[in-house]
Motif scaffolding. Structure first.
Motif, PDB file in Angstrom:
ATOM      1  N   GLN A 191      -9.342   4.475  -2.599  1.00 40.37           N
ATOM      2  CA  GLN A 191      -8.342   3.514  -2.120  1.00 40.37           C
ATOM      3  C   GLN A 191      -8.259   2.335  -3.078  1.00 40.37           C
ATOM      4  OE1 GLN A 191      -6.244   3.855   0.601  1.00 40.37           O
ATOM      5  NE2 GLN A 191      -7.063   5.931   0.340  1.00 40.37           N
ATOM      6  N   PRO A 192      -7.057   1.854  -3.357  1.00 36.68           N
ATOM      7  CA  PRO A 192      -6.965   0.677  -4.241  1.00 36.68           C
ATOM      8  C   PRO A 192      -7.478  -0.564  -3.521  1.00 36.68           C
ATOM      9  CG  PRO A 192      -4.829   1.198  -3.303  1.00 36.68           C
ATOM     10  CD  PRO A 192      -5.751   2.293  -2.860  1.00 36.68           C
ATOM     11  N   GLN A 193      -7.906  -1.533  -4.293  1.00 39.10           N
ATOM     12  CA  GLN A 193      -8.210  -2.844  -3.718  1.00 39.10           C
ATOM     13  C   GLN A 193      -6.898  -3.470  -3.277  1.00 39.10           C
ATOM     14  OE1 GLN A 193      -9.957  -5.253  -6.725  1.00 39.10           O
ATOM     15  NE2 GLN A 193     -11.823  -4.016  -6.878  1.00 39.10           N
ATOM     16  N   THR A 194      -7.012  -4.422  -2.404  1.00 37.05           N
ATOM     17  CA  THR A 194      -5.792  -5.156  -2.037  1.00 37.05           C
ATOM     18  C   THR A 194      -5.987  -6.637  -2.365  1.00 37.05           C
ATOM     19  OG1 THR A 194      -6.543  -5.511   0.218  1.00 37.05           O
ATOM     20  CG2 THR A 194      -5.161  -3.575  -0.158  1.00 37.05           C
ATOM     21  N   ARG A 195      -4.904  -7.295  -2.634  1.00 31.66           N
ATOM     22  CA  ARG A 195      -4.916  -8.749  -2.801  1.00 31.66           C
ATOM     23  C   ARG A 195      -3.885  -9.313  -1.855  1.00 31.66           C
ATOM     24  NH1 ARG A 195      -5.425  -9.275  -9.363  1.00 31.66           N
ATOM     25  NH2 ARG A 195      -7.369  -8.113  -9.452  1.00 31.66           N
ATOM     26  N   GLU A 196      -4.314 -10.236  -1.054  1.00 31.23           N
ATOM     27  CA  GLU A 196      -3.398 -10.783  -0.065  1.00 31.23           C
ATOM     28  C   GLU A 196      -3.123 -12.249  -0.357  1.00 31.23           C
ATOM     29  OE1 GLU A 196      -4.942  -9.923   3.775  1.00 31.23           O
ATOM     30  OE2 GLU A 196      -5.062  -7.779   3.331  1.00 31.23           O
TER      31      GLU A 196
END
Ligand code: THU
Length: 166
Positions: A3-8
């Motif tokens: 799964q890709p990392q997320t940036r919020e």
């Protein structure tokens, strides 16, 4: 599959009844409405006024200036911020009020355009202090962002573009 990392990015605005604002913000809005009355917007009929409050209380106004060659025009808040930079270089901009009296404006959706946000963010970065953004359509409820970058998710920042500032 990995799964890709997320940036919020979390962005918060406060919404005010005009009567609950402090006197300084009300006055800056009044200045911005005054500026909007001097807009040159014969093509869009969408007048925008900006009023920048500097650290010493000086207010610099601007309004949108359109042109029959449409892209040659300029947004009201950018005129105000550039005028403040030109007339008071190095002065800290504490806040900018941006307003529209236009019946076309939608209070919840009245926001600086992307290009203006880029300019506001750079003014804020240069001064190293938050630039508050105060937004109002007609005499409706007011939205306040406590900084410019709060309105600009994942803003473009760069080092080493050749200028003298770091
Ligand atoms: N306009 C502004 O002055 N500020 C904005 O952030 C958005 C749009 C102006 C540009 C043009 O003169 C008119 O509103 C319609 O887009």
């Amino acid at each position: 599959m990995a799964q890709p990392q997320t940036r919020e990015w979390r962005s918060t605005l406060t919404v005010w009844s005009p009567d609950d604002l402090d006197a300084a913000d009300r006055e800056l809005l009044r200045e911005a409405h005054e500026a909007a009355s001097k807009a040159y917007a014969p093509y869009s009929l969408f007048q925008v006024g900006g009023a920048v409050c500097l650290e010493d209380g000086t207010v610099v106004r601007g309004s949108n200036q359109e042109n029959m060659a449409y892209p040659s025009g300029m947004c009201g808040e950018r005129v105000a911020v550039f005028a403040a930079g030109a007339q008071h270089p190095g002065a800290v901009m504490r806040a900018v009020a941006i307003v529209s009296p236009s019946p076309k404006a939608i209070a919840d959706a009245f926001m600086p355009c992307g290009g203006c946000r880029q300019v506001l963010v750079e003014a804020e970065r240069r001064q190293g202090q938050p630039l508050r953004v105060i937004l109002q359509v007609r005499d409706e409820d007011v939205m306040i962002s406590e900084s410019a970058v709060n309105l600009m998710p994942f803003a473009f920042e760069a080092h080493g573009l050749g200028g003298q500032e770091s």
